[in-house]
Design a protein around this motif. Structure first.
Motif, PDB file in Angstrom:
ATOM      1  N   UNK A 181      63.348   7.835 -33.830  1.00 46.22           N
ATOM      2  CA  UNK A 181      63.614   6.997 -35.003  1.00 46.22           C
ATOM      3  C   UNK A 181      64.751   7.590 -35.829  1.00 46.22           C
ATOM      4  N   UNK A 182      65.541   6.710 -36.423  1.00 43.71           N
ATOM      5  CA  UNK A 182      66.683   7.151 -37.217  1.00 43.71           C
ATOM      6  C   UNK A 182      66.663   6.594 -38.633  1.00 43.71           C
ATOM      7  N   UNK A 183      65.677   5.781 -38.961  1.00 42.06           N
ATOM      8  CA  UNK A 183      65.475   5.354 -40.349  1.00 42.06           C
ATOM      9  C   UNK A 183      64.023   4.926 -40.520  1.00 42.06           C
ATOM     10  N   UNK A 184      63.599   4.761 -41.763  1.00 46.33           N
ATOM     11  CA  UNK A 184      62.175   4.501 -41.994  1.00 46.33           C
ATOM     12  C   UNK A 184      61.747   3.109 -41.537  1.00 46.33           C
ATOM     13  N   UNK A 185      62.683   2.175 -41.450  1.00 46.71           N
ATOM     14  CA  UNK A 185      62.325   0.841 -40.953  1.00 46.71           C
ATOM     15  C   UNK A 185      61.942   0.910 -39.465  1.00 46.71           C
ATOM     16  N   UNK A 186      62.685   1.696 -38.689  1.00 49.06           N
ATOM     17  CA  UNK A 186      62.351   1.876 -37.268  1.00 49.06           C
ATOM     18  C   UNK A 186      61.020   2.613 -37.140  1.00 49.06           C
ATOM     19  N   UNK A 187      60.788   3.578 -38.007  1.00 52.39           N
ATOM     20  CA  UNK A 187      59.511   4.298 -37.998  1.00 52.39           C
ATOM     21  C   UNK A 187      58.360   3.325 -38.226  1.00 52.39           C
ATOM     22  N   UNK A 188      58.493   2.460 -39.218  1.00 53.12           N
ATOM     23  CA  UNK A 188      57.426   1.497 -39.526  1.00 53.12           C
ATOM     24  C   UNK A 188      57.160   0.580 -38.337  1.00 53.12           C
ATOM     25  N   UNK A 189      58.216   0.141 -37.666  1.00 57.83           N
ATOM     26  CA  UNK A 189      58.031  -0.721 -36.485  1.00 57.83           C
ATOM     27  C   UNK A 189      57.413   0.051 -35.324  1.00 57.83           C
ATOM     28  N   UNK A 190      57.823   1.299 -35.142  1.00 55.76           N
ATOM     29  CA  UNK A 190      57.264   2.109 -34.060  1.00 55.76           C
ATOM     30  C   UNK A 190      55.762   2.298 -34.236  1.00 55.76           C
ATOM     31  N   UNK A 191      55.331   2.456 -35.465  1.00 53.26           N
ATOM     32  CA  UNK A 191      53.893   2.606 -35.741  1.00 53.26           C
ATOM     33  C   UNK A 191      53.182   1.244 -35.691  1.00 53.26           C
ATOM     34  N   UNK A 192      53.704   0.258 -36.399  1.00 55.47           N
ATOM     35  CA  UNK A 192      52.983  -1.008 -36.538  1.00 55.47           C
ATOM     36  C   UNK A 192      52.996  -1.846 -35.268  1.00 55.47           C
ATOM     37  N   UNK A 193      54.062  -1.787 -34.486  1.00 53.41           N
ATOM     38  CA  UNK A 193      54.159  -2.611 -33.275  1.00 53.41           C
ATOM     39  C   UNK A 193      53.863  -1.845 -31.994  1.00 53.41           C
ATOM     40  N   UNK A 194      54.221  -0.550 -31.961  1.00 56.88           N
ATOM     41  CA  UNK A 194      54.111   0.216 -30.721  1.00 56.88           C
ATOM     42  C   UNK A 194      53.038   1.295 -30.753  1.00 56.88           C
ATOM     43  N   UNK A 195      52.369   1.440 -31.881  1.00 54.16           N
ATOM     44  CA  UNK A 195      51.329   2.449 -32.050  1.00 54.16           C
ATOM     45  C   UNK A 195      51.823   3.832 -31.626  1.00 54.16           C
ATOM     46  N   UNK A 196      53.049   4.172 -32.025  1.00 58.15           N
ATOM     47  CA  UNK A 196      53.620   5.478 -31.698  1.00 58.15           C
ATOM     48  C   UNK A 196      52.695   6.581 -32.195  1.00 58.15           C
ATOM     49  N   UNK A 197      52.515   7.590 -31.341  1.00 60.58           N
ATOM     50  CA  UNK A 197      51.687   8.716 -31.762  1.00 60.58           C
ATOM     51  C   UNK A 197      52.484  10.016 -31.863  1.00 60.58           C
ATOM     52  N   UNK A 198      53.766   9.953 -31.516  1.00 61.21           N
ATOM     53  CA  UNK A 198      54.684  11.070 -31.756  1.00 61.21           C
ATOM     54  C   UNK A 198      55.965  10.506 -32.375  1.00 61.21           C
ATOM     55  N   UNK A 199      56.389  11.132 -33.447  1.00 67.16           N
ATOM     56  CA  UNK A 199      57.642  10.781 -34.112  1.00 67.16           C
ATOM     57  C   UNK A 199      58.706  11.788 -33.692  1.00 67.16           C
ATOM     58  N   UNK A 200      59.796  11.289 -33.123  1.00 63.96           N
ATOM     59  CA  UNK A 200      60.914  12.141 -32.728  1.00 63.96           C
ATOM     60  C   UNK A 200      62.063  11.949 -33.712  1.00 63.96           C
ATOM     61  N   UNK A 201      62.513  13.048 -34.286  1.00 65.13           N
ATOM     62  CA  UNK A 201      63.553  13.001 -35.309  1.00 65.13           C
ATOM     63  C   UNK A 201      64.850  13.648 -34.820  1.00 65.13           C
ATOM     64  N   UNK A 202      66.003  12.990 -35.090  1.00 63.75           N
ATOM     65  CA  UNK A 202      67.313  13.536 -34.711  1.00 63.75           C
ATOM     66  C   UNK A 202      67.927  14.340 -35.862  1.00 63.75           C
ATOM     67  N   UNK A 203      67.684  15.629 -35.887  1.00 62.01           N
ATOM     68  CA  UNK A 203      68.068  16.465 -37.030  1.00 62.01           C
ATOM     69  C   UNK A 203      69.554  16.408 -37.359  1.00 62.01           C
ATOM     70  N   UNK A 204      70.393  16.213 -36.367  1.00 65.24           N
ATOM     71  CA  UNK A 204      71.831  16.219 -36.628  1.00 65.24           C
ATOM     72  C   UNK A 204      72.352  14.882 -37.138  1.00 65.24           C
ATOM     73  N   UNK A 205      71.500  13.891 -37.232  1.00 67.04           N
ATOM     74  CA  UNK A 205      71.959  12.549 -37.609  1.00 67.04           C
ATOM     75  C   UNK A 205      71.233  11.955 -38.808  1.00 67.04           C
ATOM     76  N   UNK A 206      70.300  12.693 -39.370  1.00 66.56           N
ATOM     77  CA  UNK A 206      69.609  12.255 -40.580  1.00 66.56           C
ATOM     78  C   UNK A 206      69.565  13.425 -41.561  1.00 66.56           C
TER      79      UNK A 206
END
Length: 143
Positions: free
Chosen positions: A86-111
Motif C-alpha cells: 500500500x502507498x496511501x491510506x485509501x489503498x490500505x482501507x480497500x485492502x482491508x475492507x475488500x481483500x481482508x489483508x492480514x499483512x500490510x507492506x509499506x514502501x519506506x522509500x516512497x512514503x
C-alpha cells in the motif's frame, strides 16, 4: 491484539515509530526486523512475520522494505497470507475492507513517516466488509 513486524535496513526508523504507536494502543508486538541501517536481505525478516500470520500466532503483520514489493512478494508465498503493498491510506482501507489483508507492506522509500503511521492506523481501524468479497477471497488459493 498481537502483531508481528519485520523490516530491512530501509525500514528501521519506520518500524521503531510504528512499534511505539502499536504499543501505545495496547498491542503486543513481536519484532523480527533489523534494528540497523546496514544492508540486509528482507526475506530473512519477512518470512518469520508471514509464518506467524500463517500459523495464527499473531493477528496481523506489518512488513517494511524500500519499495514494499519484495517484502510483499515474499510474504504472499505463505498460505493464509494476504499481504497488501500500500502507498496511501485509501489503498490500505480497500485492502482491508475488500481483500481482508492480514499483512500490510509499506514502501519506506516512497512514503513519509507520518504517512506510514496514518496507514497503520487505517489498517487497524478498517474492518473487512465480507459479502460479495467473500466470493472473491474463496477463489484465492489460501488454505
Amino acid at each position: 491484539m498481537k502483531i508481528a513486524i519485520g523490516n530491512d535496513h530501509a525500514g528501521t526508523d519506520y518500524k521503531l515509530a510504528i512499534i511505539g504507536w502499536l504499543k501505545s494502543m495496547g498491542m503486543e508486538v513481536t519484532n523480527y526486523g533489523t534494528d540497523s541501517v546496514d544492508s540486509v536481505d528482507y526475506p530473512d525478516f519477512v518470512h518469520p512475520v508471514a509464518e506467524d500470520v500463517e500459523n495464527e500466532v499473531v493477528d496481523y503483520g506489518i512488513i517494511i522494505c524500500g519499495s514494499g514489493n519484495g517484502a510483499s512478494m515474499t510474504a504472499n508465498k505463505h498460505q493464509k497470507v494476504r499481504s497488501a503493498l500500500c502507498w496511501n491510506k485509501e489503498i490500505v482501507a480497500l485492502a482491508r475492507s475488500h481483500n481482508n489483508a492480514n499483512i500490510l507492506s509499506l514502501p519506506a522509500r516512497y512514503i513519509s513517516l507520518p504517512q506510514a503511521l496514518d496507514m497503520v492506523k487505517t489498517f487497524f481501524d478498517t474492518e473487512y466488509e465480507g459479502g460479495r468479497h467473500d466470493r472473491r477471497l474463496a477463489k484465492m488459493p489460501c488454505k
